[in-house]
Scaffold this active site. Structure first.
Site, PDB file in Angstrom:
ATOM      1  N   GLY A  55       0.832  -1.212   0.000  1.00 28.21           N
ATOM      2  CA  GLY A  55       0.000   0.000   0.000  1.00 28.21           C
ATOM      3  C   GLY A  55       0.855   1.245   0.000  1.00 28.21           C
ATOM      4  O   GLY A  55       0.490   2.268   0.575  1.00 28.21           O
ATOM      5  N   GLY A  73      -0.499   4.720  -0.902  1.00 24.20           N
ATOM      6  CA  GLY A  73      -1.645   5.222  -0.137  1.00 24.20           C
ATOM      7  C   GLY A  73      -1.275   6.434   0.702  1.00 24.20           C
ATOM      8  O   GLY A  73      -0.129   6.896   0.705  1.00 24.20           O
ATOM      9  N   GLN A  74      -2.260   6.935   1.415  1.00 24.86           N
ATOM     10  CA  GLN A  74      -2.047   8.158   2.199  1.00 24.86           C
ATOM     11  C   GLN A  74      -0.919   7.964   3.221  1.00 24.86           C
ATOM     12  O   GLN A  74      -0.019   8.793   3.327  1.00 24.86           O
ATOM     13  CB  GLN A  74      -3.348   8.561   2.919  1.00 24.86           C
ATOM     14  CG  GLN A  74      -3.271   9.924   3.594  1.00 24.86           C
ATOM     15  CD  GLN A  74      -4.384  10.165   4.608  1.00 24.86           C
ATOM     16  OE1 GLN A  74      -5.118   9.253   4.973  1.00 24.86           O
ATOM     17  NE2 GLN A  74      -4.523  11.391   5.054  1.00 24.86           N
ATOM     18  N   ARG A 113      -0.231  -0.646  -9.293  1.00 27.42           N
ATOM     19  CA  ARG A 113      -0.168  -0.603 -10.759  1.00 27.42           C
ATOM     20  C   ARG A 113       0.957   0.265 -11.287  1.00 27.42           C
ATOM     21  O   ARG A 113       1.671  -0.136 -12.196  1.00 27.42           O
ATOM     22  CB  ARG A 113      -1.493  -0.081 -11.318  1.00 27.42           C
ATOM     23  CG  ARG A 113      -2.597  -1.109 -11.183  1.00 27.42           C
ATOM     24  CD  ARG A 113      -3.743  -0.864 -12.135  1.00 27.42           C
ATOM     25  NE  ARG A 113      -4.825  -1.773 -11.811  1.00 27.42           N
ATOM     26  CZ  ARG A 113      -5.785  -1.485 -10.931  1.00 27.42           C
ATOM     27  NH1 ARG A 113      -5.812  -0.317 -10.326  1.00 27.42           N
ATOM     28  NH2 ARG A 113      -6.735  -2.367 -10.649  1.00 27.42           N
ATOM     29  N   ASP A 128       0.453  -7.424  -7.282  1.00 32.39           N
ATOM     30  CA  ASP A 128      -0.853  -7.583  -6.670  1.00 32.39           C
ATOM     31  C   ASP A 128      -0.703  -8.104  -5.239  1.00 32.39           C
ATOM     32  O   ASP A 128      -0.323  -9.254  -5.025  1.00 32.39           O
ATOM     33  CB  ASP A 128      -1.652  -8.581  -7.536  1.00 32.39           C
ATOM     34  CG  ASP A 128      -3.048  -8.811  -6.998  1.00 32.39           C
ATOM     35  OD1 ASP A 128      -3.400  -8.191  -5.978  1.00 32.39           O
ATOM     36  OD2 ASP A 128      -3.766  -9.623  -7.612  1.00 32.39           O
ATOM     37  N   TYR A 182     -15.686  -2.265   6.571  1.00 30.85           N
ATOM     38  CA  TYR A 182     -14.320  -1.874   6.920  1.00 30.85           C
ATOM     39  C   TYR A 182     -14.067  -2.157   8.406  1.00 30.85           C
ATOM     40  O   TYR A 182     -13.059  -2.766   8.778  1.00 30.85           O
ATOM     41  CB  TYR A 182     -14.157  -0.383   6.608  1.00 30.85           C
ATOM     42  CG  TYR A 182     -12.833   0.233   6.970  1.00 30.85           C
ATOM     43  CD1 TYR A 182     -11.649  -0.169   6.364  1.00 30.85           C
ATOM     44  CD2 TYR A 182     -12.769   1.272   7.907  1.00 30.85           C
ATOM     45  CE1 TYR A 182     -10.443   0.441   6.680  1.00 30.85           C
ATOM     46  CE2 TYR A 182     -11.567   1.885   8.222  1.00 30.85           C
ATOM     47  CZ  TYR A 182     -10.408   1.462   7.606  1.00 30.85           C
ATOM     48  OH  TYR A 182      -9.222   2.061   7.918  1.00 30.85           O
ATOM     49  N   LYS A 240     -11.584  -4.725  10.467  1.00 29.49           N
ATOM     50  CA  LYS A 240     -10.618  -4.244  11.462  1.00 29.49           C
ATOM     51  C   LYS A 240     -10.752  -5.049  12.768  1.00 29.49           C
ATOM     52  O   LYS A 240      -9.755  -5.449  13.365  1.00 29.49           O
ATOM     53  CB  LYS A 240     -10.789  -2.741  11.716  1.00 29.49           C
ATOM     54  CG  LYS A 240     -10.358  -1.873  10.533  1.00 29.49           C
ATOM     55  CD  LYS A 240      -8.919  -2.144  10.113  1.00 29.49           C
ATOM     56  CE  LYS A 240      -8.454  -1.322   8.944  1.00 29.49           C
ATOM     57  NZ  LYS A 240      -7.172  -1.769   8.370  1.00 29.49           N
ATOM     58  N   ILE A 252      -6.585  10.654   9.648  1.00 29.02           N
ATOM     59  CA  ILE A 252      -5.224  11.180   9.462  1.00 29.02           C
ATOM     60  C   ILE A 252      -5.269  12.343   8.470  1.00 29.02           C
ATOM     61  O   ILE A 252      -5.848  12.227   7.388  1.00 29.02           O
ATOM     62  CB  ILE A 252      -4.267  10.092   8.915  1.00 29.02           C
ATOM     63  CG1 ILE A 252      -4.287   8.830   9.788  1.00 29.02           C
ATOM     64  CG2 ILE A 252      -2.858  10.646   8.776  1.00 29.02           C
ATOM     65  CD1 ILE A 252      -3.634   8.958  11.131  1.00 29.02           C
TER      66      ILE A 252
HETATM   67  N1  SER Z   1      -9.777   7.380   8.017  1.00 27.21           N
HETATM   68  C1  SER Z   1     -10.443   6.133   7.940  1.00 27.21           C
HETATM   69  C2  SER Z   1     -11.736   6.216   7.251  1.00 27.21           C
HETATM   70  O1  SER Z   1     -12.344   7.249   7.328  1.00 27.21           O
HETATM   71  C3  SER Z   1     -10.666   5.611   9.326  1.00 27.21           C
HETATM   72  O2  SER Z   1      -9.853   4.540   9.517  1.00 27.21           O
HETATM   73  O3  SER Z   1     -12.175   5.256   6.678  1.00 27.21           O
END
Ligand code: SER
Length: 321
Positions: free
Chosen positions: A10, A13-14, A38, A54, A148, A152, A178
């Site tokens: 990842g 990602g952010q 990618r 992948d 999600y 978790k 974040i």
């Molecule tokens: N920042 C994330 C979200 O909003 C929280 O884990 O999905």
């Protein structure tokens, strides 16, 4: 001392896009492998070693780990909360499947005498509507209402299980929202608190998809990166929570961050048009009790709301016109 060989999934990602450079600075640029899905982001192409592939392909990941003698994995690949509600099957497959694969590869390697340390991110999304919402404790009700969040909670239980059953050294943080300027987040519920800065700088206005009064726990990226590395570097005897640590810096609602932005951009105006993400936010804590992290491995945040807003506007202002 044995050289660390680190794999970050990842990586675009952010969090990945800022963790990779931080790790490279600390452990050497040739010792941190960034795994991209990618394409390799422009500014990352010459910054160190990277691979494209992948993350859901177990054989590919295992080969990568074996070939490069990986000793630590930051397994950041994941589908966030809002995107996960649009495609729950995808969220389940990516979030659960890749974690299980990484854990099983580490377990196999441990049987062969090769230890791998793992970081895996959990989130405030592990909590749900039945969780106490103010100063949410470390140990509390975990009944999330998003897929999600389900991944978790299940992931937290799985990493705890692998720690106890197979003695794998896996560490985890329940990240709050974040806030960062280098790479925008994608598909999250806390993303309004990043988008608001783009709105402020580009148009001096922003329409928030969360209502005024929606308090959520938040953290500036610099603190999040430092927390992650500090957790991973802490002596293992100090890590007493093997599900995932609550951590936080500040809690605020849209009106408060807008007010802080107005101190820098007087004309800035916020308006509200809540969508399906409001319901997700309403199921999450307003503030978090992170005293276990503070006591166990000495977690301290540095950025409050005012510092965060002024740093964001300074940095994002130099790239967004
Ligand atoms: N920042 C994330 C979200 O909003 C929280 O884990 O999905």
């Amino acid at each position: 001392m044995k050289t660390e060989k680190i794999l970050v999934s990842g990586a675009a990602g952010q969090i990945g896009s800022e963790l990779v450079p931080a790790l490279r600075q600390k452990y050497g640029k040739d010792n941190v492998f960034a795994l991209y899905h990618r394409t390799v982001p422009k500014d990352a192409a010459n910054a160190g070693v990277h691979v494209i592939g992948d993350a859901t392909n177990k054989d590919f990941i295992e080969k990568l780990i074996r070939e490069h003698g990986i000793t630590t994995i930051y397994h950041l690949v994941g589908v966030l909360s809002a995107k996960g509600e649009q495609d729950p099957d995808l969220a389940y497959a990516v979030n659960m499947g890749t974690l299980k694969n990484v854990l099983d590869i580490a377990r196999q390697l441990k049987n062969e005498g090769k230890e791998i340390k793992i970081f895996w991110p959990s989130s405030i999304a592990a909590f749900g509507p039945t969780t106490p919402r103010d100063k949410t404790p470390q140990r509390t009700i975990l009944e999330p209402s998003t897929m999600y969040g389900v991944t978790k909670v299940a992931g937290e239980l799985l990493v705890n299980y692998y720690f106890r059953k197979y003695a794998l050294d896996i560490r985890s943080l329940r990240y709050p929202g974040i806030i960062s300027w280098k790479t925008p987040p994608g598909g999250g519920t806390t993303d309004y608190a990043v988008e608001i800065f783009y709105g402020a700088l580009k148009e001096k206005k922003y329409t928030s998809f969360l209502n005024a009064g929606t308090y959520l726990p938040m953290m500036y990226m610099d603190d999040a990166i430092r927390a992650t590395i500090e957790l991973m570097e802490a002596d293992s005897s100090k890590i007493r929570i093997r599900t995932s640590y609550n951590i936080t810096a500040v809690s605020f609602e849209p009106e408060e961050i807008a007010r802080e932005i107005k101190k820098h951009i007087a004309e800035f105006e916020i308006s509200y048009k809540p969508d399906f993400r409001q319901q997700i936010a309403d199921s999450w804590p307003k503030s978090i009790d992170d005293s276990s992290a503070r006591a166990d491995w000495n977690w301290r945040h540095h950025f409050g709301l005012a510092e965060m807003v002024s740093d964001m506007l300074k940095n994002l202002g130099s790239i967004v016109k």
